[in-house]
Each structure stands twice: as C-alpha cells, then as structure tokens.
Design an enzyme around this catalytic site. Structure first.
Site, PDB file in Angstrom:
ATOM      1  N   ARG A 157       1.334  -1.112   0.221  1.00 51.89           N
ATOM      2  CA  ARG A 157      -0.275   0.177   0.027  1.00 51.89           C
ATOM      3  C   ARG A 157       1.305   0.712  -0.293  1.00 51.89           C
ATOM      4  O   ARG A 157      -0.101   2.274  -0.178  1.00 51.89           O
ATOM      5  CB  ARG A 157      -0.571   0.498   1.268  1.00 51.89           C
ATOM      6  CG  ARG A 157      -1.843   1.336   0.824  1.00 51.89           C
ATOM      7  CD  ARG A 157      -3.451   1.227   1.258  1.00 51.89           C
ATOM      8  NE  ARG A 157      -3.676   0.233   2.105  1.00 51.89           N
ATOM      9  CZ  ARG A 157      -5.005   0.720   0.975  1.00 51.89           C
ATOM     10  NH1 ARG A 157      -5.478   1.971   1.236  1.00 51.89           N
ATOM     11  NH2 ARG A 157      -5.979  -0.061   0.845  1.00 51.89           N
ATOM     12  N   GLU A 200      -9.744   6.526   6.943  1.00 52.91           N
ATOM     13  CA  GLU A 200      -8.272   6.202   7.372  1.00 52.91           C
ATOM     14  C   GLU A 200      -7.603   7.871   6.202  1.00 52.91           C
ATOM     15  O   GLU A 200      -6.514   8.602   6.994  1.00 52.91           O
ATOM     16  CB  GLU A 200      -7.438   5.249   6.243  1.00 52.91           C
ATOM     17  CG  GLU A 200      -7.425   4.318   7.449  1.00 52.91           C
ATOM     18  CD  GLU A 200      -7.182   3.140   6.616  1.00 52.91           C
ATOM     19  OE1 GLU A 200      -7.632   2.763   5.612  1.00 52.91           O
ATOM     20  OE2 GLU A 200      -6.059   2.339   6.243  1.00 52.91           O
TER      21      GLU A 200
END
Lengths: 488, 765
Positions: free
Chosen positions: B312, B718
């Site tokens: 990621r 997030e």
C-alpha cells in the site's frame, strides 16, 4: 491543639455513602478498589501511572468550611489516604437518570468516539465546573488523553456548559456531601495495620518525626505521584508507609515578611497562586508541571525530596535561592536547596529526617527571572532540560548576582557555576552569553536518553540562556503562544 | 419525510460513554473463578533459550496454571498470514518482549509477581535492530517488490534537473486508550466463547481454533466495542486471545488477559518506520519526468501484515501526481524488534509522505511555491494512469485544493509569512513561521481482493423493532450508528427502533477485519441488502392489503403508504408475522469492479479514491526547536456523508493523530533492542493543548461518490490522517526560512530536538 489521639482505619464518602475501612493494604489503589471491590467500572485504567486521565475521579475535600472539588488520578492514589474526603465517580453524576450538563454536552457535541477516555474527561470537566475554575481549558484537560476525537468536540462541549445550571443540578448532592463530610473531619492521627504493611498518616510534624525515629526505613508518601508508580509498575510493597498528607497546617503556602514557606503537604495546585505571584515565568512553569490531576495530588516538597534529576521545579527554586527545612525529633535545620542534591538518588537528608518545608526568599523587584522547560510535548511531559535563571544587573547592565540552575543536564538539578562565573561582572547580553557558553561544557556533561540526546541538551541549554538574554534586553518574554492569547 | 441517512446523529453509545456505563472487556462482570493471566516476555532481542525453569512460578501463591509452548494442543502460531508468529517462544527469542510463557493466577498481581520468579538461561545472539542494520545484512522478511512503469532511467537521464535525497519516517504506537484485553469462557463441549477487544473477530476465532486444535465452529468470538483500535487490534489480539483460550482450555475456568500499558506497548506491533531514498527528474517548471524511489520498511521479526502494508505504501507513492516514469522498490526488512502491523493508513501515509517530500524538494530546488509544483503535476485527463496501471477516474483533488486555497487565503498568508520571516521581529525573537498545503488521494478497498466482502444479519421482531448485526466492529468510529441509519432508512422507521448489537462470529461468519476504512462501505451495503430483502417481503403483504403494486409503496416516518392508504410500520410487521412471513434476513456484499494482479503489481486494486486537502501554519522557536501549529484548514471529501458529524470526527481525530505521528510521538529503542518509550510518561501523543488554536474544517459539499457505494458515501477512517503531512511540511518551511540552503528534508517525528538539530546542521554547512 491538644495532643491528637490515634485512630485505626479510614472513613470517607464514596458517591455520597460513608465507607469505613479498618484494614486494607496500604498500597491498595483507589482505581483497583473501585473496579474490583466496588464494581464501579466507569472509571478506567489506561496507563496506571497518572499520565492518561482515564481513571480521573473527583475528590471533594473540606477546606475552610466548604468543599473543594478536585480531579485526581485514581490509579496512583491509595485508598488509605482518602480519610475524611469524598470520592465522586462518573456513576454519581447521572444517578437520577438525567445526564449532568457536562455529559449531555459531550453527547450533543459528539465529544466521545471510542468512549474509553470519556468518563475521565467528564470528571475533569465536572471538577472545573463545580469549582468555577477559570484556568485555560487545555490546562484542565492536559491530563486527559483522547486518541480519537482530536479534542475539538470536547472543547466545544466544555465551552457550552452553563455553569450555573450545572451547579443547580448538582446542588442536592453538594449539600449532602457537605453535611456528611463535616461529620468526618477530625484531628486524629491515622494508622492502618494490614499483613502487607503498616500505614500512618500523622496529624502533626512532631508525630511524623516520632514515627520516623521509630521506623527509620519507612517510605514517606506525599501526593503519591511517584510512589504510586513504584506500586503499579514495580509491584513494590512497603513495610511502613507514612503519609504527610494529613499534616495539619502544612497544606498551604505561608507568607511571612515576603518569604514563602511551602509546607510538606502543599500540592502544586495549592501552591500555584503564591508561586505564580512571585513571577510570571514561574506561573507559566508551574502550569506545565504534570497535569491538573497531578498538580492536585503531587506536592512541591515531594518533587524535591525525591531528588529527581529532572523535576521541573528544583532549577527554578534553586535560582530563587530557596532552602529546605529538614526536621527530625531532635529539631530542625535549614539547608540551601542546591546543597540538598548530592548525587543521583542521594540527598543531604539524614535517617529520621523529613523535608518539612521549602522556603523561598523575597524576590527583588529589579531581578530578572527566567524559567524554561524543554520537552517533546508542551504539556504534561517530563522535561529533557529545564532551567531556572536569576539575574541582578547594576545600572550599567553588568551582572551583579547570577544563578543559573539546570535540570536534565546532570545527575541532580545543578547550578552552572562556571558559566555564572564567566558572566559575573560582564554586561549581560546575547553576545556575552554566547561568549560564556563554552563554560557550560565545563559545567555539564549530559546524557543521551529517550527524552533527548546529549548534543541537543547541550545546545538547547545554551540557547535557553541566549533566549533569556533576549528577554532581559527587551523585557518581553518570547512565547510561541503567549498565555493571554490562549483560547479557553 | 424524515431521513435517517445524511444526518448528524450522535454515536449510538454516546450516552453510555459519558455515564461510564459502556462496557469494555475489563468491565464485564467476571464469571466466578475467573483466572487472571500474565504473559511473561523475552528480555532479549535475539537469543537462544537454553533452559526455562518455572518451578518457583508454579509454587507461587495463588498460581493455578503455568503454560508454555509445550502446552499448546494445536499449532503454536497466531500469525495472520504467514505462520511465523509463535504464541510462545519455543527455541529462539526474536524480539524483546516476545511472549515466553503465561501464568494464570487468582489475581492480576499474583500472576505478575509469580512470573518474575522464572529462571531462564539464554544465549544472546547478535540482533539487527534498525533499518540500516537490516539493509546492510540484506535481512528481509518478505521478497523485495518492484513496481515499474515507463523508462525510468531514460527519464532521469534526460531530465533538466535531478535531485536525490534520503529521509526517515518514524513508526507510531496506536495508543488506543483501552489496552489489549480478552475474556474467554470455556463451554460445556470443549469449545470456548471469546470476548476480545478486536477489529477482527473472525481471525481471533480462527486463530484460537488453530491453537487449541478445534474446528472453527467450536469457537465463538464476540466484541461489543473497543476502546480504540486504529489497526492495532487487527492482527494483534489473536495472541492474547490464544493465551486466554489456552488457560481456559487447560483449567476449565474462565480466563482473562488484560495488558498493562507498558506490556501492551512493548509486546504489540506499531506503524512501520521507513527509510525513503529517491531520485526525481523534473523540468524548470517543476513538472516531474520520473522518479526512482526506494522504500526500506522495518517489518520487525515476522511478516504479520507487512506484505500488504508495504504494497500500500507503493500504491500511494504517487499520491495525487502523475508520474510518467516511476520505479518504486520496496525492501521488507527483518529486524529483531516487535513485528510491525496495521495502523490507520496501512503504509499509505509513508508512501504518500515520500511523494510529498519529493514535491517539497523540487519546489525548494526551483524556488517555487510548492503548491504550484503540486498543481503542475496533478493527475489530469490524458495523464491519469497510476504506476500500477489504474486509471484515476474520479480525481477531484485539484478542485478541493483550489477551493481550500481560496477559502483559507493560502497565497496571501504565504506571502505574509515570507515577509514576516524576513522581518526584524522574526530575527529578534527567533520565531519563524511556515505554511504548507498538502492534498490526499487514498485508495479505498483491501488490496487483498478477496477481503472485500461483508455479511449482515437483520432481525425484525414482531413488535417492529430491529436488531442489527453485521461483520463490522465498533472501535469508536461510529460504524454501528452509520449502518443503523442505513437500515432505518430502508424501513422508514425511527433510528431508535434499530438496535446495533455485538459483532459475533456465530451470527455473521467469515468476516473481514474492520479495517482499510471499509467498515461502512462493506457492512453498510450488506445490511442494506438484508434490510431490503425483508422490506420486499413486507411489501408483498402490504401490497396485498392495499391492493396495489409493491413498487408503489413507500416506507417513511414509521408508516407504510400507498397513495392515501397508510399502515403503521409496526402493524404491517405484526401482520406479516401472522401471515408467516420470515422477518430475518442475511445480506451479503462483494465490492465490484476491482481486480489486481499481485505478481505484476498491475490492475485496479481500488474501487475508488477518497480525497482531501489541508493547510497548516506553524511557528517554530529557532532557539529551542519548540513549535506550535497555529492554524489548520481542512476540506475533506466524504462523498455524500452518511453522518457528517461522525465523519468530521474522523477527519479531526485522524488529522491530530497524524500530527502526533509526525511531531511528538517518538519511539525510542535502546542499543539492546528494548523499547524505552512504552508508556504515556515517555511516549507523547497530542493533548488538548496541542490542538491548533484555529481549526477550520469542513466536508466537501460537492462530495459524491461516482461509484455505487452506500448512499454515495465515501470511506473516511484513514484518509484524514494523511492531512497532517501539511504540518511536517509547514515545519520544514519554517526551518528553511532560517537557512540559506532550503531543501533539507526533515526526518520525522519532527521533535523539537530534530528541528533544532536540523537548524544547527544548516548553520554549520
């Protein structure tokens, strides 16, 4: 006062109900007692060291005929020290089905997310409201960590509380606590005997001296903000624990002929006003010691007596030329504070002696004072370096008297003797300070640890002196966020 | 008609939170005979266990059981993926704090005191502690991965300018206020009921079954709420649940593990720290031709979730910018430190910070306003393909940045700060200011494609009240209220008629972790479908009664209507029950459109992107390195927000948490590999006083998900954390104002020490 008698056990109020405990472990914490024995689980354990505030409860004390409400950390307060006080937990605020305005506002303003810190925040705000406390809101909450909200909604909720309404709502409980607490006040010494150890809370310094004579290896307990951690973090037990908290007349600052005398049981909160009036720099420093909860428990004397090399207050007090009053059965003696600290873990205190008080001489109105604290976080942090500077200049701007004391730079709080020497007699300005900084290397060989590297400690110690020189030159303190602009 | 969605409804547990009556694991009344478990740990970062003598521990007062690796009936592993996280050390300690044995006693204190009586003999071995150690030793826990697109070497060789820099990004402890906790009750037939503070009940269930050697159906995991998670309760609770379950299994008694804060911080994984190296090629206007980036990622002693986390980071190494040629190499370093784990952003923040620092370096090199360089490199039509081959179809960062820069007077304020920094006042006080605007583009979906599924169970009782269950867990983020709003909307009933309940693996099985910001996207959609299934059944009953077509019915304000015929919802439910219609249903959702070829690092790993931007302004005392964040302006895209107040809470909380990561939160290990910042006394998360004085924050009112998400909302858990990159860059700008050599990139966390030493090194140059 007549010779006080001694009683066995403690009596206090828990949420308005009287509790009598005759035999408990002296180090039983209020938090464990609430959660494990009383099954009052609204009060949470977040750190067990007084740093997160999830365990905040309010203790009401009988002061001068009225109640004073203070938030404390239940995780490091021993039940044995609660005699004649009233403990209020979060469960007590909404007991009649209706939320307290602090609680209701937190709901309406979205002030809770995971909710684990919330009861502690409720109690800190409740104490603020109940005491009509005017300190900046972030001071009230510095000891309450929240990891979810970013604090905005909590501050909004606090700001929206109608204090009069909140008072009116709590008034029946307030009156009940007043009545009940009045009946619990007394002038006796306290003892607690338990298989795990003995606990004494003498009412007079004479009795304290006598106890220490009899138990020279006893551990002295003041606010417990250090000793509490020895218990929660190191599982220490003590054969004999002697509390200074009940010493009559020792929980306030006495003023005499310009001198301040800070008694052994005087908390930072008790001392804040008197110390703050000495000098704005000292006021700003005291605001940054611990948190509201820690200042409500921790004592000035305890902060010194334990000999910590990184205590926030000793450098400032050394700069002010403070002294300690040591007492034992044979009598008392005075010692300059700077001479009290000998080495790491070693203080100029004899067996059987205790620190009765700190004395601070009058401050010359022409003197310049600077107090600084360097830490990773502005609030509620242990300093990497702290400094207290005292300076008198003659009419030509030359140094007549100078005391430069540092914490975090050596094994004890210590004066920068060589740097003082280098500056004495010279014109005090940033240039002369820079010229004298090499002497600071002679004065100190700091360590590297998780709070700061040795290099940073050295550099910032010198820079603080440069900053002081700039402040002396302009008469203006250099603050990133001047207190006056602080939102409340 | 009263809507349930798009409303700022308070958190469903808010009134319990404030009253102290919301129960967390340690608040649940303990069943009689509950044992308290202490987990003893390795004192060495890397050592061979020679002998372990536990006789004195067993004989200590109130001790009931002492368990080691030998006492595990199933598999000695609690890892999420790779099989490399032993429950107890069997031969080698791989980090300081690793679980060695467990003591179960009648009290916490007794267990803890007894544990200290163990006598262990160790043979200490050399330990790799840092990224530098691991890179030098080529010590990797997972294969090195490279994402490459375009001819990078050619682009760099032909670029007008190139720059190469290195900087470090620190880790972060989650510091959820409620530490890891678990209560296990054995059942009559050898199974266990596990109550855990976990974001991933299914994984706890599966791990406990694996460790005990049971089938999954013998283990139920339940979680009502967590006192914070932030990723730290995704894979980490499995260890403690396994240990509590082992004690319950061996003793037949309920067992509780509840970690002290210090043990929690020492024993559990943290955000990965990174070392980033880059070379960037660009032209005189700051347009980037290519980048060559190297991530060195400290994974710790095992893989945990590091593969997906490091991936990621690679996926976010572009942030909002088109990179015509890019090579991103990712080294997954094996060190003898705690295995790092998921933390809000999951590698995204580190990857994104890397790119934003490239922009800052380019701007400094060219003497341009970094905002201009950002704008010149934004994704745009024709330049809209990411290095991993996904076309960015929903790019709105440019619009958000324009709106924010406008509303916050970015240009005027920047000019004023430049003037101030050059003023006598700044010289006299030593206070310098800085301002920075940084955008966020964050990919939404688990990049492990199969995890993008969710289930829900909706039960409508005959009085018309609804019990809602789904696979998502509540950690404070407001998932339960958002999903309840979705369900109330389907039925057209008041929100208080829908009751969210504990997440349980015996109600909704095979769930994914509540992670990757996916909670309401996945579970909201699953619950929506379950509720619609029931509503369709109710519609048949109502249509028959009204003699109308089911599609002509409306469900609103607690009433079911067809033209001028009305029936209270509760009455319809009662009628449906009497007509023997099923009033419960499951719902299932799998995210569409996503596909991803992990081998080639190419595909569409994300369903969509979430966007936002922030402007931070700071003051730095250049004599001490101390600083304050004076003001922050935030504009964030939550799509059509299901609950604006809850979403703004995520935005603000995420920003402050990100600010802590990049400023005061410093993890410090000593040379023996011991974490020395393991409590709030030494590890400093932001306090109320650290909140910027002036916070101006809004959800983007044009926000609407172009994909078919639940009510067109966007994930919000997030992305806002990364808005705090603006704080680090504002600090950097302030530092650079002091220096003739702007461009030196700050390591983080940017503690006062780091700032002062950065200034000192510039002065020395």
């Amino acid at each position: 006062m007549n010779q006080p008698t001694t009683r066995q056990g403690v009596a206090f109020l828990l949420n308005g109900e009287r509790v009598d405990l005759e035999s408990i472990p002296p180090t039983l914490t209020l938090l464990n007692w609430l959660r494990d024995t009383q099954r009052l689980t609204g009060t949470k354990e977040g750190c067990a060291e007084g740093d997160c505030g999830a365990c905040s409860v309010v203790v009401a004390e009988w002061i001068d005929g009225d109640l004073r409400y203070r938030a404390i950390n239940a995780c490091i307060v021993f039940v044995a020290t609660l005699d004649a006080k009233a403990v209020i937990t979060v469960e007590h605020l909404s007991q009649f089905g209706a939320l307290h305005p602090v609680q209701r506002n937190l709901v309406e303003q979205h002030g809770s997310q995971c909710g684990f810190c919330t009861p502690g925040i409720v109690m800190s705000l409740f104490a603020r409201v109940q005491n009509r406390d005017k300190q900046p809101l972030e001071d009230t909450l510095a000891g309450n960590l929240c990891r979810c909200t970013g604090y905005g909604p909590i501050l909004d909720a606090a700001n929206a509380v109608d204090a009069d309404f909140a008072h009116a709502m709590f008034e029946p409980q307030h009156q009940h606590l007043r009545r009940e607490l009045a009946t619990l006040q007394h002038d006796e010494h306290i003892t607690l005997e338990h298989p795990e150890g003995s606990f004494f809370a003498p009412r007079t310094t004479a009795e304290l001296a006598r106890l220490l004579q009899r138990h020279p290896d006893a551990t002295l307990l003041a606010g417990g903000t250090d000793v509490g951690l020895w218990v929660t973090k190191q599982q220490q037990t003590f054969e004999v624990l002697i509390s200074t908290a009940r010493l009559n007349g020792m929980n306030a600052v006495k003023r005499e002929a310009g001198w301040l005398e800070i008694g052994a049981a005087c908390t930072y909160s008790d001392a804040l006003q008197a110390l703050g009036e000495l000098h704005p720099a000292i006021k700003a420093l005291v605001r940054r010691i611990g948190s509201t909860q820690i200042r409500n428990s921790g004592t000035v004397v305890g902060n010194i007596a334990n000999g910590s090399p990184i205590g926030d207050m000793p450098p400032a007090l050394i700069a002010l030329d403070a002294s300690v009053v040591l007492e034992r059965e044979e009598g008392t003696r005075e010692l300059a504070l700077q001479d009290y600290f000998i080495d790491y873990g070693k203080q100029a205190i004899e067996r059987g002696e205790f620190v009765r008080a700190i004395q601070v001489p009058p401050l010359d109105s022409r003197a310049h004072v600077g107090c600084y604290k360097i830490s990773k976080r502005f609030e509620q942090d242990i300093s990497a370096v702290s400094a207290g500077f005292y300076l008198e200049l003659d009419s030509d701007g030359r140094v007549v008297e100078i005391r430069l004391a540092y914490g975090g730079m050596a094994a004890t709080p210590k004066r920068a003797i060589h740097t003082e020497q280098a500056l004495r007699g010279s014109v005090f300005n940033e240039a002369s300070v820079i010229g004298a900084l090499s002497a600071l290397d002679t004065d100190f060989t700091p360590l590297s640890d998780w709070r700061a590297s040795a290099r940073y400690r050295k550099l910032v110690a010198g820079n603080l002196l440069r900053k002081f020189a700039r402040e002396v030159a302009t008469g203006q303190s250099i603050d990133l966020w001047p207190a006056s602009e602080t939102p409340s | 008609m009263t809507r349930a969605v798009h409303q700022s409804t308070p958190h469903d547990s808010a009134s319990l939170h404030v009253a102290g009556s919301a129960r967390y694991i340690d608040d649940i009344p303990e069943p009689p005979g509950t044992l308290h478990v202490y987990v003893a740990q390795s004192p060495h970062a890397h050592a061979k266990l020679i002998t372990l003598d536990l006789e004195a521990v067993k004989r200590a007062p109130d001790v009931v059981a002492v368990l080691t690796a030998q006492d595990i009936p199933g598999t000695n592993d609690c890892s999420p993926v790779m099989g490399d996280d032993p429950v107890f050390i069997s031969s080698h300690a791989l980090y300081c704090g690793q679980s060695l044995f467990a003591v179960a006693a009648r009290s916490r204190d007794a267990a803890r005191r007894a544990a200290s009586l163990a006598v262990a003999q160790w043979e200490p071995l050399p330990a790799l502690l840092t990224i530098e150690d691991a890179m030098a030793a080529e010590s990797y826990v997972l294969d090195t991965r490279t994402l490459e697109r375009g001819d990078v070497d050619h682009a760099l060789q032909n670029a007008e300018h190139t720059l190469s820099e290195r900087f470090h990004i620190g880790g972060q402890d989650h510091f959820y206020l409620e530490g890891q906790a678990c209560l296990v009750v054995p059942s009559e037939d050898g199974g266990v009921h596990v109550r855990s503070s976990t974001q991933h009940p299914t994984e706890v269930q599966h791990t406990v079954a694996k460790v005990l050697g049971l089938a999954d159906h013998a283990v139920t995991c339940e979680v009502r709420r967590m006192g914070g998670g932030f990723g730290g309760k995704e894979s980490q609770p499995a260890l403690f649940a396994s240990i509590a379950a082992l004690v319950a299994h061996h003793t037949g008694k309920p067992a509780k593990v509840r970690l002290d804060r210090d043990d929690d911080m020492v024993m559990t994984g943290k955000r990965h720290d990174f070392r980033v190296d880059f070379t960037v090629g660009f032209d005189a206007s700051g347009v980037i031709a290519g980048v060559d980036v190297v991530h060195a990622v400290r994974c710790g002693m095992s893989a945990d979730l590091s593969a997906a986390i490091a991936d990621r980071a690679v996926f976010h190494a572009d942030n909002c910018y088109h990179l015509p040629a890019a090579r991103i190499r990712s080294f997954r370093c094996l060190t003898h430190t705690v295995s790092n784990t998921a933390f809000r952003g999951f590698g995204g923040p580190q990857g994104m910070l890397g790119m934003e620092q490239i922009i800052a370096a380019v701007a400094a090199h060219l003497g341009l306003d970094p905002l201009e360089v950002r704008r010149r490199n934004f994704y745009r039509p024709g330049a809209d393909t990411t290095p991993y081959g996904m076309v960015v179809e929903d790019f709105v960062a440019d619009q958000i940045v324009d709106e924010l820069a406008d509303s916050a007077d970015y240009s005027e304020r920047r000019a004023a700060i430049v003037a101030y920094n050059a003023s006598d006042a700044a010289a006299a006080t030593g206070i310098r200011r800085g301002i920075a605007l940084t955008p966020v583009k964050f990919g939404i979906s688990f990049t492990t494609t199969h995890l993008n599924q969710a289930g829900a169970l909706v039960q409508l009782y005959s009085d018309g009240s609804v019990l809602l269950n789904h696979g998502g867990t509540e950690m404070g983020q407001g998932l339960h209220i958002k999903v309840a709003q979705v369900v109330a909307e389907v039925f057209g009933i008041a929100l208080d008629r829908v009751r969210p309940s504990s997440t349980r693996t015996d109600k909704v099985p095979n769930t994914s972790a509540t992670a990757a910001s996916s909670g309401s996207d996945l579970n909201g959609m699953a619950a929506l479908r379950a509720a619609e299934t029931i509503r369709d059944r109710l519609a048949v009953v109502a249509a028959e009664r009204f003699n109308c077509a089911p599609e002509d019915l409306t469900f609103a304000d607690g009433t079911v209507s067809c033209a001028d015929q009305h029936l209270p919802f509760d009455a319809l439910v009662k009628a449906a029950y009497l007509a023997r219609v099923s009033l419960s249903a499951t719902g299932f959702y799998a995210t569409p459109k996503i596909h991803y070829d992990a081998e080639r690092f190419q595909g569409r790993p994300f369903y969509y992107f979430a966007y936002g931007a922030a402007i931070s302004e700071v003051s730095v005392d250049t004599l001490t390195g101390e600083y304050r964040v004076d003001r922050v302006d935030i504009l964030h895209d939550a799509g059509r927000s299901l609950n604006p107040a809850i979403d703004l809470g995520q935005v603000e909380g995420g920003f402050i948490q990100g600010m802590g990561w990049l400023t005061t939160e410093e993890l410090w290990w000593d040379s023996a590999g011991r974490l020395r910042t393991h409590a709030p006394s030494t590890y400093k998360i932001p306090t109320a006083g650290d909140r910027p004085r002036d916070v101006r924050m809004a959800l983007w009112d044009q926000g609407e998900n172009r994909e078919d998400t639940v009510h067109k909302s966007k994930a919000v858990g997030e992305p806002p954390l990364m808005l705090a990159i603006s704080v680090l860059q504002a600090l950097q700008e302030a530092i650079w104002a002091e220096s003739s050599q702007a461009g030196m990139l700050l390591d983080s966390p940017a503690t006062p020490e780091r700032l002062l030493m950065a200034l000192a090194s510039q002065h020395n140059e």
